[in-house]
Scaffold this motif. Structure first.
Motif, PDB file in Angstrom:
ATOM      1  N   LEU A 643       0.851  -1.190   0.000  1.00 50.67           N
ATOM      2  CA  LEU A 643       0.000   0.000   0.000  1.00 50.67           C
ATOM      3  C   LEU A 643       0.882   1.234   0.000  1.00 50.67           C
ATOM      4  O   LEU A 643       1.876   1.298   0.727  1.00 50.67           O
ATOM      5  N   GLU A 644       0.517   2.212  -0.828  1.00 51.34           N
ATOM      6  CA  GLU A 644       1.224   3.497  -0.869  1.00 51.34           C
ATOM      7  C   GLU A 644       0.213   4.614  -1.088  1.00 51.34           C
ATOM      8  O   GLU A 644      -0.887   4.380  -1.607  1.00 51.34           O
ATOM      9  N   TYR A 645       0.621   5.824  -0.718  1.00 55.06           N
ATOM     10  CA  TYR A 645      -0.179   7.026  -0.970  1.00 55.06           C
ATOM     11  C   TYR A 645       0.618   8.006  -1.819  1.00 55.06           C
ATOM     12  O   TYR A 645       1.837   8.155  -1.645  1.00 55.06           O
ATOM     13  N   ARG A 646      -0.066   8.670  -2.720  1.00 54.73           N
ATOM     14  CA  ARG A 646       0.485   9.822  -3.431  1.00 54.73           C
ATOM     15  C   ARG A 646      -0.668  10.601  -4.049  1.00 54.73           C
ATOM     16  O   ARG A 646      -1.701  10.021  -4.404  1.00 54.73           O
ATOM     17  N   ASN A 647      -0.520  11.917  -4.156  1.00 50.02           N
ATOM     18  CA  ASN A 647      -1.506  12.780  -4.798  1.00 50.02           C
ATOM     19  C   ASN A 647      -2.920  12.569  -4.262  1.00 50.02           C
ATOM     20  O   ASN A 647      -3.906  12.684  -4.993  1.00 50.02           O
ATOM     21  N   GLY A 648      -3.006  12.253  -2.971  1.00 51.06           N
ATOM     22  CA  GLY A 648      -4.316  12.053  -2.368  1.00 51.06           C
ATOM     23  C   GLY A 648      -4.931  10.693  -2.635  1.00 51.06           C
ATOM     24  O   GLY A 648      -6.039  10.417  -2.171  1.00 51.06           O
ATOM     25  N   CYS A 650      -4.861   6.441  -2.477  1.00 53.99           N
ATOM     26  CA  CYS A 650      -4.303   5.236  -1.870  1.00 53.99           C
ATOM     27  C   CYS A 650      -4.293   4.154  -2.941  1.00 53.99           C
ATOM     28  O   CYS A 650      -5.321   3.898  -3.581  1.00 53.99           O
ATOM     29  N   ILE A 651      -3.130   3.545  -3.136  1.00 57.29           N
ATOM     30  CA  ILE A 651      -2.985   2.489  -4.135  1.00 57.29           C
ATOM     31  C   ILE A 651      -2.644   1.194  -3.403  1.00 57.29           C
ATOM     32  O   ILE A 651      -1.648   1.125  -2.681  1.00 57.29           O
ATOM     33  N   VAL A 652      -3.481   0.177  -3.561  1.00 54.04           N
ATOM     34  CA  VAL A 652      -3.263  -1.135  -2.941  1.00 54.04           C
ATOM     35  C   VAL A 652      -3.020  -2.137  -4.061  1.00 54.04           C
ATOM     36  O   VAL A 652      -3.799  -2.221  -5.017  1.00 54.04           O
ATOM     37  N   LEU A 653      -1.933  -2.909  -3.946  1.00 55.17           N
ATOM     38  CA  LEU A 653      -1.486  -3.808  -5.004  1.00 55.17           C
ATOM     39  C   LEU A 653      -1.431  -5.234  -4.473  1.00 55.17           C
ATOM     40  O   LEU A 653      -0.943  -5.464  -3.369  1.00 55.17           O
ATOM     41  N   ASN A 654      -1.894  -6.185  -5.261  1.00 61.05           N
ATOM     42  CA  ASN A 654      -1.934  -7.578  -4.808  1.00 61.05           C
ATOM     43  C   ASN A 654      -1.053  -8.474  -5.678  1.00 61.05           C
ATOM     44  O   ASN A 654      -1.418  -8.843  -6.790  1.00 61.05           O
ATOM     45  N   TYR A 655       0.119  -8.821  -5.157  1.00 61.16           N
ATOM     46  CA  TYR A 655       1.031  -9.761  -5.816  1.00 61.16           C
ATOM     47  C   TYR A 655       0.841 -11.183  -5.292  1.00 61.16           C
ATOM     48  O   TYR A 655       1.540 -12.088  -5.746  1.00 61.16           O
ATOM     49  N   SER A 656      -0.055 -11.399  -4.352  1.00 58.21           N
ATOM     50  CA  SER A 656      -0.197 -12.722  -3.747  1.00 58.21           C
ATOM     51  C   SER A 656      -0.983 -13.651  -4.669  1.00 58.21           C
ATOM     52  O   SER A 656      -1.510 -13.231  -5.699  1.00 58.21           O
ATOM     53  N   ASP A 657      -1.080 -14.905  -4.289  1.00 61.04           N
ATOM     54  CA  ASP A 657      -1.725 -15.902  -5.144  1.00 61.04           C
ATOM     55  C   ASP A 657      -3.184 -16.128  -4.788  1.00 61.04           C
ATOM     56  O   ASP A 657      -3.786 -17.110  -5.229  1.00 61.04           O
ATOM     57  N   LYS A 658      -3.755 -15.221  -4.002  1.00 59.55           N
ATOM     58  CA  LYS A 658      -5.172 -15.329  -3.663  1.00 59.55           C
ATOM     59  C   LYS A 658      -5.773 -13.933  -3.551  1.00 59.55           C
ATOM     60  O   LYS A 658      -5.051 -12.951  -3.308  1.00 59.55           O
TER      61      LYS A 658
END
Length: 686
Positions: A643-648, A650-658
């Motif tokens: 999870l990261e924040y920028r420019n207001g 929130c970006i959540v990224l899923n690299y997991s296998d589920k």
């Protein structure tokens, strides 16, 4: 799995770095693509640029490997073909990144001036036919390079269609044994040590009868030779890195004589311990290349290699961004590559996931390598945005197009770059790094299973699970900008650096020191004092001794009743008065002695982790306990979710296998994705 994020009620602006003047923050990020006009029939150029524009690309990238076309004969230059390509790109509103082509000098140069070629330690000469075969240490090669670059800069330096410059391509640190490199090494040493006696002292040459009478007696160290003087190798690595840095600096300064409102960067491979990244001060900012699927198995689950290592892009972001406050990614794959040990297809969605990962870290641009799949040469099997017919858009190309359209959507919801929630900023952490520590340690590992980068990553992985913003910083950065600073395996120190650590803690900072810190001076010599005593005050403990165990029979450490295994490095500590013991050894003849201590020093705290655990679970639990003690709110994201924040946003990224279900805060507005994030999925909300 679920996680409840605290409401986004307390937003404020933090100006960590000076705002860049090269990019408009309201654009969020720009997206470009490599193109090689010299590879294709000129009657296809306009079709290709039109398709780039139609797909949404905003810039393209020329002349990276075109020296033979730019200077077909020594002193004779041909820019007409490149002018036509620039004009056609501009017709379709594509800005151009111009390159200096020094990674591929032409055949006439290799044949006329063979003394410019790199020479390996075994005497092999790097032959023409690949790339990076010319020696950065060769004054003649530099002279020939700068003549070409000056002509190129004179021609394009005031051209508004050229937005910036890339120097060389993936410049490496050359361990070059060219005679010019040996002369350069001696000059490097003369400048560093004014007298040969100083060098003898620094290198400890009285050991094994290595004493030099003059600098002219010194040769390049044979790094593969058993027992070669490791102090000499340390200086040689410094010299080798400086050759790359100087070559790039001279290119940049030459271009700046002519360039008007054009930025200058290069595209490093993120080999963090090579020592040259960030060393060329004339660059306006840093860029990197990143390939995620190339036959390794660092991903999660049975087919994780189709998605890639969850922290591979995140770590590069966090390493490159702090150098000058802005960065871009110059090469990102759109599909299969050609050079891996195995070259599988990425998972559908993975290319888009990587682009979002680059954006999440704060980048100003991302560039696809490449637009067209080549029909000949070494990279024939490397995917492009379009396939071998030059027209059909690949699956990865469609994912680039999707990302571009999603960024256009986000631009309608723009907020300033540093608008981030207070609890996110509160857990901001720095990891202090110096590549020279890894150089020194790796020449005397003492345990074959020790790995310096993996040791650092045990802390980094834990921080990303906290949802923490992380900066990898060098010693020139201000420690007080960070509530917590982690100093992992910092073997080479001096009194000035240790005093800085003490001052940081005494003023209220929270310092985490780990094993193998403070053992040697900057020359790699042990101090004539009790072992590691230079850091005793700031560590709030003394080192009794250290132990190393065999990997098949690890030892045990216990913290809060929970056992953890270790074998690579364990320091037996003697805590100072008032220090808390957080973990103790459970086996061996020193069972019950401290392995981890926590202390208050002035207004701050020091956590000393004297052991390197087998899998990083101990390091994670230490940081959890520390942040809880400091009342710093943390998340508990599973490995593979970042999870990261920028420019207001929130970006959540899923690299997991589920799939991963993210509990949205009250009032959140989802802009992209859904709260249930599939593998290779992305969630963006504000």
């Amino acid at each position: 799995m679920k996680h409840l994020l605290t409401p986004l009620l307390l937003l404020f602006t933090v100006a960590t770095f000076a705002q860049t003047t090269w990019f408009n923050d309201k654009d969020l990020t720009l997206t470009g693509v490599y193109y090689y006009p010299e590879h294709w029939n000129e009657n296809q150029w306009e079709r290709d640029f039109k398709q780039m524009r139609d797909l949404g690309f905003e810039f393209t990238h020329f002349a990276e490997f075109a020296w033979a076309q730019l200077e077909p004969e020594e002193g004779k230059y041909d820019f007409d073909w490149l002018d036509r390509a620039v004009a056609l790109a501009a017709k379709y509103n594509l800005k151009v990144v111009m390159c200096t082509s020094t990674a591929t000098p032409p055949v006439w140069m290799s044949r006329k001036y063979p003394e410019i070629l790199v020479k390996y330690e075994d005497g092999t000469i790097r032959e023409h036919g690949a790339r990076q075969h010319a020696s950065f240490a060769s004054p003649l090669y530099r002279e020939l390079s700068f003549k070409m670059i000056e002509k190129l800069a004179q021609h394009y330096g005031n051209d508004k269609r050229i937005v910036g410059w890339q120097l060389d391509n993936e410049p490496e640190v050359q361990f070059d044994f060219n005679p010019a490199a040996e002369l350069g090494f001696r000059d490097f040493l003369r400048k560093k040590y004014s007298r040969i006696e100083e060098l003898n002292n620094a290198w400890g040459t009285t050991f094994w009868s290595q004493v030099y009478a003059s600098f002219d007696e010194i040769k390049l160290p044979r790094t593969k030779q058993l027992f070669m003087n490791h102090h000499q190798i340390l200086d040689y690595r410094r010299f080798a890195a400086s050759q790359t840095n100087d070559f790039l600096n001279e290119q940049a300064l030459l271009i700046k004589k002519y360039a008007r409102n054009q930025w200058i960067t290069t595209n490093y491979i993120p080999n963090y311990d090579e020592g040259h990244i960030g060393g060329s001060s004339a660059l306006d900012f840093q860029s990197y290349t990143r390939y995620m699927v190339y036959g390794d198995n660092e991903g999660i689950g049975r087919r994780g290699y189709r998605v890639g290592n969850p922290l591979r892009i995140a770590k590069a972001n966090d390493f490159f961004r702090p150098i000058q406050g802005t960065y871009g990614v110059m090469e990102l794959q759109p599909g299969q590559v050609n050079w891996g040990s195995i070259n599988p297809q990425p998972l559908p969605g993975a290319v888009r996931l990587w682009m979002w990962s680059v954006f999440a870290g704060g980048s100003d641009f991302v560039c696809a390598y490449r637009f067209r799949q080549p029909l000949y040469g070494t990279e024939q099997y490397h995917y492009g945005i379009v396939g071998t017919d030059g027209v059909t858009v690949t699956d990865g190309g469609r994912e680039y197009q999707q990302f571009i359209n999603e960024i256009k959507l986000l631009r309608k919801h723009y907020a300033p770059r540093e608008e981030k929630p207070a609890d996110y900023v509160a857990r901001k952490t720095a990891i202090l790094c110096n590549h020279e520590n890894a150089w020194s340690i790796d020449k005397q590992k003492q345990n074959r299973t020790w790995n310096t980068e993996q040791h650092i990553d045990k802390y980094y992985r834990s921080l990303k699970s906290f949802g923490a913003p992380v900066d990898f910083i060098t010693e020139d950065k201000e420690l007080n900008d960070y509530p917590v600073v982690i100093v992992p395996a910092y073997q080479l120190v001096d009194e000035a650096l240790v005093k800085r650590w003490e001052k940081y803690v005494e003023q209220g900072g929270n310092l985490v020191l780990t094993c193998r810190t403070g053992h040697k001076d900057r020359f790699g010599r042990l101090l004539e004092a009790p072992f590691r005593s230079v850091i005793d005050k700031v560590a709030c403990n003394k080192l009794d001794f250290f132990d190393l165990l065999l990997p098949h029979d690890p030892g045990m450490v216990q913290m809060n009743g929970k056992p953890y295994t270790w074998n690579t490095w364990g320091e037996i500590l003697i805590p100072a008065a008032g220090a808390e013991t957080w973990a103790t050894y459970q086996e061996e003849y020193y069972a019950g002695t401290p392995a981890i201590t926590f202390s208050k020093l002035g207004k701050g705290t020091v956590t000393y982790v004297g052991v390197d655990s087998s899998n990083g679970d101990l390091e994670a639990d230490v940081l959890k306990q520390l942040y809880a003690r400091l009342n710093i709110p943390v998340m508990n994201l599973p490995y593979g979710v970042t999870l990261e924040y920028r420019n207001g946003f929130c970006i959540v990224l899923n690299y997991s296998d589920k799939p991963y279900t993210f509990d949205l805060p009250t009032g959140a507005q989802v802009l992209i994705g859904k709260k249930e994030i599939p593998t290779a999925g992305v969630l963006v909300f504000k």
